[in-house]
Write an enzyme that holds these catalytic residues in place. Structure first.
Site, PDB file in Angstrom:
ATOM      1  N   ASP A  12      -9.691  -3.225  -6.114  1.00 44.31           N
ATOM      2  CA  ASP A  12      -8.353  -3.798  -6.001  1.00 44.31           C
ATOM      3  C   ASP A  12      -7.995  -4.353  -7.370  1.00 44.31           C
ATOM      4  O   ASP A  12      -8.737  -5.162  -7.927  1.00 44.31           O
ATOM      5  CB  ASP A  12      -8.329  -4.938  -4.977  1.00 44.31           C
ATOM      6  CG  ASP A  12      -8.432  -4.427  -3.545  1.00 44.31           C
ATOM      7  OD1 ASP A  12      -8.304  -3.211  -3.343  1.00 44.31           O
ATOM      8  OD2 ASP A  12      -8.637  -5.249  -2.642  1.00 44.31           O
ATOM      9  N   ASP A  24      -2.497  -0.834   6.789  1.00 44.17           N
ATOM     10  CA  ASP A  24      -2.943  -2.228   6.844  1.00 44.17           C
ATOM     11  C   ASP A  24      -2.506  -2.777   8.196  1.00 44.17           C
ATOM     12  O   ASP A  24      -1.302  -2.858   8.472  1.00 44.17           O
ATOM     13  CB  ASP A  24      -2.307  -3.059   5.721  1.00 44.17           C
ATOM     14  CG  ASP A  24      -2.804  -2.651   4.342  1.00 44.17           C
ATOM     15  OD1 ASP A  24      -3.888  -2.047   4.262  1.00 44.17           O
ATOM     16  OD2 ASP A  24      -2.111  -2.949   3.353  1.00 44.17           O
TER      17      ASP A  24
END
Length: 251
Positions: free
Chosen positions: A11, A130
């Site tokens: 990330d 998500d």
């Protein structure tokens, strides 16, 4: 028999690898290019590279970082973050990405998945879901987990498969960064609904969690960040452990 894949996730925020809890309290875990090389040399099956601020701030993915990463990485590289259209996918593939992960745009423009899978092939189109639990269902979030769409995650997964996605990257927002394990109920429900591979994401704290993601969640691949970034375990340790549990992996 198909081998299960282990995928470290990078990330990235402002050109640095970060790992936070539930997408908020981010800590700095290093340079993305160097991290990718370590993982590539260490036996990762793939590397996932996500610019977690790109969609929120509506800015382009850091193409030069992708290009430099791809030159040092000799395993498939999945890249996402700020992908808004077919041209963005084209740019990322030209920079060296093998697959492109699409999250917010897949919700806002589902037809883009149809168009891009036809143009580039479904094998390089990954839809990132998500999801957060709400009562007895899971809902899809966009913009780096900030916006609730109220869309049912299981139904959305099926729609994305129908639209031509080649793979789904499923992250439990409830588990992300907690190190208590994947939401295997979510993973199993999605994997039982679609016929394309799913990558389980969100919540790994130990090697048994990887085992559970494959056995209980029926995931084709397991993604983790913290346990690899901070040196808790190496990719090789993870593979040896899965192998010892009878799970087929590339050694």
């Amino acid at each position: 028999m198909l081998k299960n894949r282990i995928i470290p996730c990078l990330d990235v925020k402002n050109g640095r690898v970060v790992k936070g809890i539930n997408f908020v309290d981010l800590k700095d875990a290093g340079d993305p290019v160097e991290q990718a090389k370590i993982y590539s040399d260490g036996g990762a099956d793939e590397i996932c590279f996500l610019d977690i601020t790109a969609s929120k701030e509506n800015r382009d993915t850091i193409y030069d970082v992708v290009e430099r990463t791809s030159k040092k990485c000799f395993v498939p590289l999945t890249v996402g973050g700020g992908v808004r259209g077919v041209e963005d996918i084209n740019k990322l593939l030209n920079c060296g990405a093998d697959k492109v992960s699409i999250n917010t745009a897949a919700v806002q423009s589902p037809e883009m998945i149809i168009e891009s899978s036809k143009k580039f092939g479904s094998q390089c189109i990954v839809v990132a879901i998500d999801a957060k639990k709400n009562g007895d269902k899971w809902e899809v979030f966009t913009h780096g987990g900030r916006n609730n769409t109220n869309i049912d995650a299981i139904e959305f997964a099926k729609k994305m498969e129908d639209n031509g996605a080649g793979e789904l990257l499923v992250t439990s927002m409830d588990r992300d960064g907690t190190q208590i394990g994947y939401d295997n109920d979510l993973m199993f429900k999605i994997s039982s609904t679609v016929n394309i591979p799913i990558i389980a994401s969100g919540g790994v704290g130990n090697l048994d969690h990887l085992v559970d993601g494959i056995r209980l969640g029926n995931a084709s691949a397991v993604l983790a960040a913290s346990i690899f970034h901070y040196g808790t375990h190496s990719i090789n340790e993870a593979k040896q452990y899965l192998n010892s549990k009878g799970i087929p992996v590339r050694i």
